[in-house]
Design an enzyme around this catalytic site. Structure first.
Site, PDB file in Angstrom:
ATOM      1  N   VAL A 296       0.890  -1.222  -0.044  1.00  0.00           N
ATOM      2  CA  VAL A 296       0.083  -0.042   0.152  1.00  0.00           C
ATOM      3  C   VAL A 296       0.872   1.169   0.052  1.00  0.00           C
ATOM      4  CG1 VAL A 296      -1.955  -1.103   0.872  1.00  0.00           C
ATOM      5  CG2 VAL A 296      -0.107  -0.016   2.693  1.00  0.00           C
ATOM      6  N   SER A 297       0.322   2.422  -0.475  1.00  0.00           N
ATOM      7  CA  SER A 297       1.333   3.244  -0.592  1.00  0.00           C
ATOM      8  C   SER A 297       1.396   4.408   0.838  1.00  0.00           C
ATOM      9  CB  SER A 297       0.711   4.464  -1.896  1.00  0.00           C
ATOM     10  OG  SER A 297       0.448   3.456  -2.710  1.00  0.00           O
TER      11      SER A 297
END
Length: 187
Positions: free
Chosen positions: A11-12
């Site tokens: 995930v970012s």
């Protein structure tokens, strides 16, 4: 297949939820990065590349979770399949083994190119949004890492000869940010 099933999640940002990516998929070990996919310098991806062995299967929710540009995607897939590791992209329902057909390689290239294109569009929209916000006077930029007093103290100590790396660690900023503060205060 005699190896382990390994999962990779990315995930970012720290506050994003990782649960949905490989939900209800059983794996022996999960590798999770909370980092941008702009490049492959991610601690858990690097650990996965070291850990995976011949006969293992790596499961990834989708190609854009593994890499955001075609060169990185191909490189990671080749590194893994070169070690005899099978890669499964769940969302795209694609499997790569290193003994792939020309059609499978075409699919990898096309899907990887779409992930790269999507990343470029996101960046373009972000730049356009910032430009519009600046015109309206609504964009203030990123919050400064240091107060004016801290910045002045930092610059004084740097000019006095203290190592920039030590100052960066102490203030919790990068060395480049140290240099930016020094340049800004010298103007």
């Amino acid at each position: 297949m005699s190896g382990q099933r390994l999962g990779y999640i990315r995930v970012s940002s720290l506050d994003q939820n990782t649960q949905r990516q490989l939900d209800n998929i059983q794996v022996a070990r999960m590798f999770t990065d909370k980092a941008s996919g702009k490049d492959t310098k991610r601690p858990q991806l690097e650990e996965l590349l070291r850990f995976a062995r011949d006969g293992d299967t790596v499961l990834v929710h989708s190609m854009d979770r593994l890499a955001r540009n075609l060169d990185d995607l191909r490189s990671v897939v080749q590194k893994l399949t070169g070690k005899g590791v099978r890669i499964e992209f769940v969302k795209e329902n694609l499997v790569f083994t290193g003994e792939d057909s020309p059609l499978a390689n075409l699919k990898l290239s096309v899907m990887g190119a779409f992930a790269e294109f999507e990343r470029a569009l996101i960046g373009e929209r972000q730049r356009e949004g910032i430009a519009l916000a600046k015109k309206r006077g609504a964009y203030r930029g990123r919050k400064k890492a240091l107060t004016a007093e801290q910045a002045a103290e930092l610059a004084r100590r740097a000019v006095a000869g203290e190592p920039k790396a030590a100052l960066a660690r102490e203030y919790g900023i990068s060395r480049e940010t140290v240099y930016q503060y020094i340049r800004h205060l010298a103007q």
